[in-house]
Design an enzyme around this catalytic site. Structure first.
Site, short mmCIF file in Angstrom:
data_model
loop_
_atom_site.label_atom_id
_atom_site.label_comp_id
_atom_site.label_asym_id
_atom_site.label_seq_id
_atom_site.Cartn_x
_atom_site.Cartn_y
_atom_site.Cartn_z
N ASP A 391 36.67 40.38 35.67
CA ASP A 391 37.11 39.03 36.03
C ASP A 391 36.14 38.39 37.02
OD1 ASP A 391 39.27 36.89 36.15
OD2 ASP A 391 39.18 37.51 38.26
N GLU A 433 33.82 38.11 31.98
CA GLU A 433 34.39 36.76 32.02
C GLU A 433 33.39 35.86 32.74
OE1 GLU A 433 37.62 33.78 33.86
OE2 GLU A 433 36.73 35.44 34.97
#
Length: 747
Positions: A391, A433
Site C-alpha cells: 500500500d 499500489e
C-alpha cells in the site's frame, strides 16, 4: 430503422424491434447469448431464485431480455461452468470429497466389484509419482544466489550497518524455518513454473470481509459462490486490527499480527488461506507499510518517550523542519486532512502524518523499521497469503527538499523486498499500489535483471476508460493503450473498472490540451458533473470525494452499475434505459477483459450492485463518500444471478460467458502482441491481439448511438460472443454500447 439495413454483427434471433409508448421505434439491445446447456433448469430456478427486492425491480415481464435459443441454434462457444446449485446447496456439499477422489475405487471394493484385475491395479499404483517433500536446502540455495546484491543494497542504504544486516539475514532464516510444509511445496511448484500467475484464466475479485460474509469463517463458507463467479484470485480488503473510528477503512493498522476481532482471528485467516489453496484460489492481502496507527505498540511507546521508538517515526520538537517539508510535499487529503504533520499536545512534539492525523509515517531510514516491517510481512505470508499488496509504496522514503514521492531509495527497498520473497517464500507475489501516471508507474516493475513488483495496477487506463464513457471519444484511451502496448510484455498489470477507492482524474491533460484545447479544471468539472448526474442526459449516479472547489480536483465514487446508469433506469422503471445501461456495463467489462494482464472484479459488480447511501446515516462513515460503494453485499441479488429475466441474471450470466471465452481463447494470453487501430468512428475503440497464428479484432462502442466501424484486417472471421462468420470487417455495425470479439485463425 435509424438508417441501418445490415445488422451484420448481431444474429437476427437475438434482437427484435419494439414500439415505445411515445411512438418512437426502439431497437432492443442484444443480450449476450448463453448456450442452453449452461442455463439452470426451470424447476431448479424456482427453488434457487429468491423474489426481487422492491428497490431492484425486474425487467418488464411482457418481453424477456434474452431470447432463449433452441438447442440446434446454440452458437459455437466454449462451455462455461454449469451453475445448477444454489449458494446454499453448494455450501452443504462443500465438505464432500473432490470429484477426482470419487473416481478412485474405495479401499473396501473387491477386485470383482471394480472389474479390474489386481495386477493392473498394482501397476497403476506403481506408476504413481513418489511423494514430493520440501527441499531442506532451499533457503540456503536461494540466499546464496542473492546474498551479494542483498548485502550491497542493504549496506548502501544503511551506511554499512553490518549488525543490522546480520540480524536481518537471521530473521529471514527464522521466518523460513516457521514456514509449513504445504507452503514450502507450493514455493517449489511455483518456483519451477515462474509464469504461473500469467495464465489467461486468472480472474480476480476484491471484497471486504465484513461486507461480503461478516467474518473470515463466513468467507470460507462462501467459497463455492466465489468459485461459481470464476474467481481464482481473491483480494481481501484490509482486515488487520485497527482502532474503531480511526481506521481509515483498515489502513491504520495497530497490530500487523492480529485480525480485527469482529472479523475473526489469525487462525481463521490461516484456515481460509488453506481452504483457498485447496481450491487453487490465490489469496491477496494489503500490507500497509508507509505508516501505522497511533495505537500501534511502537507509536504508544514513542508517545511515552521510551528509548528507540521515536526514531521509528518522524518526531520534531517544533515546526521548523515540518514547515520546510511542507514547502515541497504535496498534500494527500487537502480538504479532509490538510497538511503533512500533526501536533501532539500530550508530548509537545510534531509527528509526520501524510495521510490522516492518526496514521504516523514510518521512518525507513532506520534499519530497525525495515527489519521489523519485513518480518511482519513474512508473518502474513507464513499464514498462507499468496499476494502482498504494498500500500502507498511511493511514499515510504522521506527526504527534506523533495516531494517525498518515488525517491530512488523506495526502489531499493522494494527490490530488497522482492529478493526477500524469492528467498523465503518464492510463491508469493508483490503487487504495488502506485496510483500515478505510466511514466512513474513503470519503474516499479524494475528490470528483467533486477525486478521489483510482480504486478502493478493499471490505474491510468481505468480512469481514462471512464473519461471515454463520459465524452464518447476514444482518442485519449487509444493514446493511453498505445503507451501500454509499447511496454515489455513481462510487465503485468491488474486491470479493473472499480475498486474500494475513489476515481481520480489523473489523465494526460497536456495531450488533451494539445489535441482538443482541453482545460484541466473545466474538464474535471465536466466529468464529475456527468458521473453525478448533473449533466443533461447523463444517467450516471455517483458522489464526489474530497471536493476542492478552488482546485476543481474532486474525485469520484460509485459502483460500476450506478455509474453506467443502471441505478437511474431502475429507479425510473424505464426498460429502455435499463437495457442500454446493462449493455454499457457489460461492454466495459468486455473491454477490461480484452486488456492484457489480470482482470479484477469489485465484489457486487458481477450482479450489478448499486450505490449504498446508508453510510450518510453512520456516525463513523458519513464524511467519507467512498463508503457509497463499500456497502454490504446483497445476497438477495446473488440469488437472482441465473434468472435471465432479471437484470442481475443478465449481468451475471453475460459476464460469466465473457470470462469463460477469455479463459479458453489463446489470443488473450499475456504474451500476445497487442495494438490499437483506427475504426473510422470516433466513438469506437479498435484493439487487435495476435498469438500463435490466431488474431482477435475487438471493437467497443463508447456511445449511446448506433454506429458503423471498420477494419482493414482480412478475414474470414468468427464472432466469439454472438456468433456468425464474416469475410471481412469493412462494415461493422454496432448497437449503442455494443462490442464484438472477431477471431481469425491462420491455416
Amino acid at each position: 430503422m435509424n438508417g441501418f439495413k445490415n445488422w451484420s454483427v448481431i444474429p437476427a434471433r437475438t434482437w427484435r424491434i419494439r414500439q415505445a409508448d411515445e411512438g418512437d421505434g426502439w431497437l432492443k439491445i442484444p443480450a449476450i447469448p448463453i448456450p442452453v446447456g449452461e442455463l439452470t433448469p426451470a424447476e431448479d430456478q424456482k427453488e434457487a431464485i429468491q423474489p426481487a427486492p422492491a428497490k431492484a425491480p425486474e425487467a418488464p415481464a411482457e418481453e424477456p431480455a434474452t431470447v432463449l435459443l433452441k438447442a440446434e441454434e446454440v452458437i459455437e462457444a466454449v462451455e462455461a461452468p454449469k451453475a445448477e446449485e444454489t449458494i446454499e446447496e453448494a455450501e452443504e456439499t462443500k465438505a464432500e470429497e473432490p470429484a477426482e477422489e470419487a473416481k478412485e475405487p474405495e479401499a473396501e471394493e473387491t477386485v470383482e466389484e471394480t472389474g479390474e484385475p489386481e495386477v493392473e491395479e498394482t501397476a497403476e499404483e506403481a506408476e504413481q509419482p513418489a511423494p514430493v517433500h520440501p527441499d531442506p536446502d532451499a533457503f540456503q540455495r536461494r540466499l546464496d544466489s542473492r546474498y551479494d546484491e542483498l548485502k550491497w543494497l542493504y549496506c548502501e542504504l544503511y551506511h554499512g550497518d553490518m549488525a543490522a544486516f546480520d540480524y536481518f539475514v537471521q530473521m529471514l532464516r527464522r521466518c523460513w524455518a516457521q514456514r509449513k510444509d504445504a507452503l514450502r511445496l507450493q514455493d517449489q511448484r511455483r518456483e519451477n513454473d515462474p509464469d504461473w500467475y500469467r495464465r489467461r484464466d486468472l480472474l480476480g475479485m476484491m471484497l471486504y470481509t465484513n461486507a461480503f460474509a461478516g467474518t473470515l469463517k463466513g468467507v470460507e463458507e462462501k467459497l463455492p459462490y466465489i468459485q461459481e463467479c470464476g474467481v481464482n484470485y481473491l483480494h481481501l480488503m484490509p482486515l488487520l486490527e485497527s482502532p474503531k473510528g480511526r481506521s481509515d477503512g483498515g489502513y491504520a493498522v495497530s497490530n500487523f499480527r492480529r485480525v480485527q476481532p469482529e472479523l475473526g482471528t489469525m487462525e481463521d485467516l490461516e484456515s481460509l488461506a488453506d481452504a483457498c489453496r485447496e481450491k487453487d484460489i490465490s489469496l491477496c492481502l494489503d500490507f500497509v507499510m508507509n505508516h501505522t496507527s497511533e495505537d500501534h505498540e511502537w507509536a504508544r511507546k514513542a508517545r511515552a518517550g521510551e528509548p528507540g521508538y521515536r526514531e521509528r517515526y518522524f518526531f520534531y520538537d517544533n515546526w521548523d523542519i515540518p514547515r520546510e517539508f511542507e514547502k515541497t510535499v504535496p498534500q494527500v487529503f487537502p480538504t479532509t486532512a490538510p497538511g503533512s504533520f500533526t501536533w501532539l499536545d500530550d508530548c509537545k512534539q510534531v509527528v509526520m502524518t501524510n495521510f490522516y492525523p492518526y496514521q504516523w509515517d514510518l521512518n525507513y531510514a532506520n534499519p530497525v523499521v525495515f527489519n521489523d516491517m519485513t518480518e511482519n510481512l513474512l508473518y502474513l505470508t507464513n499464514r498462507g497469503i499468496d499476494v502482498i499488496r504494498l500500500d502507498a509504496v511511493p511514499y515510504i522514503w522521506k527526504q527534506l527538499g523533495t516531494t517525498c514521492r518515488n525517491l530512488p531509495q523506495v526502489h531499493t527497498l522494494v527490490r530488497m523486498m522482492r529478493m526477500v520473497c524469492e528467498i523465503v517464500c518464492p510463491s508469493v507475489l508483490l503487487l504495488g499500489e502506485v496510483v500515478m501516471e505510466p511514466a512513474k508507474v513503470v519503474p516499479y516493475f524494475g528490470s528483467p535483471e533486477k525486478p521489483e513488483c510482480h504486478m502493478l495496477y493499471n490505474v491510468t487506463t481505468m480512469a481514462t476508460t471512464w473519461h471515454t464513457l463520459a465524452t464518447g471519444d476514444v482518442s485519449l484511451l487509444r493514446h493511453q493503450m498505445d503507451t501500454v502496448c509499447a511496454l515489455p510484455r513481462d510487465f503485468l498489470f491488474l486491470n479493473y473498472l472499480r475498486c474500494h477507492d475513489d476515481i481520480g482524474w489523473g489523465l494526460d491533460y497536456p495531450w488533451l490540451k494539445e489535441h482538443f484545447g482541453t482545460d484541466e479544471v473545466t474538464h474535471k468539472k465536466y466529468l464529475n458533473d456527468w458521473f453525478t448526474g448533473k449533466w443533461p442526459g447523463s444517467g450516471s449516479r455517483g458522489e464526489l470525494y474530497n471536493d476542492d472547489p478552488h482546485l476543481g480536483d474532486a474525485r469520484l465514487c460509485g459502483t460500476t452499475a450506478s455509474l453506467c446508469g443502471v441505478e437511474a433506469a431502475d429507479y425510473e422503471k424505464n426498460p429502455f434505459k435499463l437495457e442500454r445501461a446493462i449493455a454499457c456495463d457489460l461492454m466495459l467489462h468486455a473491454w477490461m477483459l480484452t486488456q492484457s494482464g489480470i482482470p479484477v472484479l469489485y465484489s457486487g459488480d458481477e450482479v450489478g450492485q448499486l450505490n449504498d447511501y446508508s453510510y450518510h446515516h453512520d456516525g463513523e462513515k458519513w464524511d467519507d463518500s467512498r463508503y457509497i460503494h463499500r456497502g454490504n453485499f446483497q445476497w438477495d441479488l446473488a440469488h437472482m444471478r441465473r434468472d435471465e429475466t432479471t437484470r442481475q441474471g443478465k449481468q451475471f450470466m453475460g459476464l460469466r460467458r465473457l470470462e469463460q471465452i477469455r479463459a479458453d481463447e489463446p489470443t488473450f494470453d499475456a504474451r500476445a502482441d497487442v495494438w490499437t487501430f483506427d475504426t473510422g468512428c470516433p466513438h469506437v475503440l479498435g484493439v487487435g491481439r495476435w498469438y500463435q497464428g490466431r488474431k482477435l479484432i475487438a471493437m467497443f462502442n463508447f456511445s449511446d448511438q448506433f454506429v458503423t466501424a471498420s477494419s482493414w484486417e482480412k478475414g474470414p472471421y468468427r464472432e466469439l460472443v454472438y456468433g456468425g462468420n464474416f469475410d471481412d470487417l469493412g462494415r461493422v455495425e454496432l448497437f449503442p454500447y455494443g462490442f464484438v470479439w472477431m477471431l481469425h485463425t491462420e491455416g
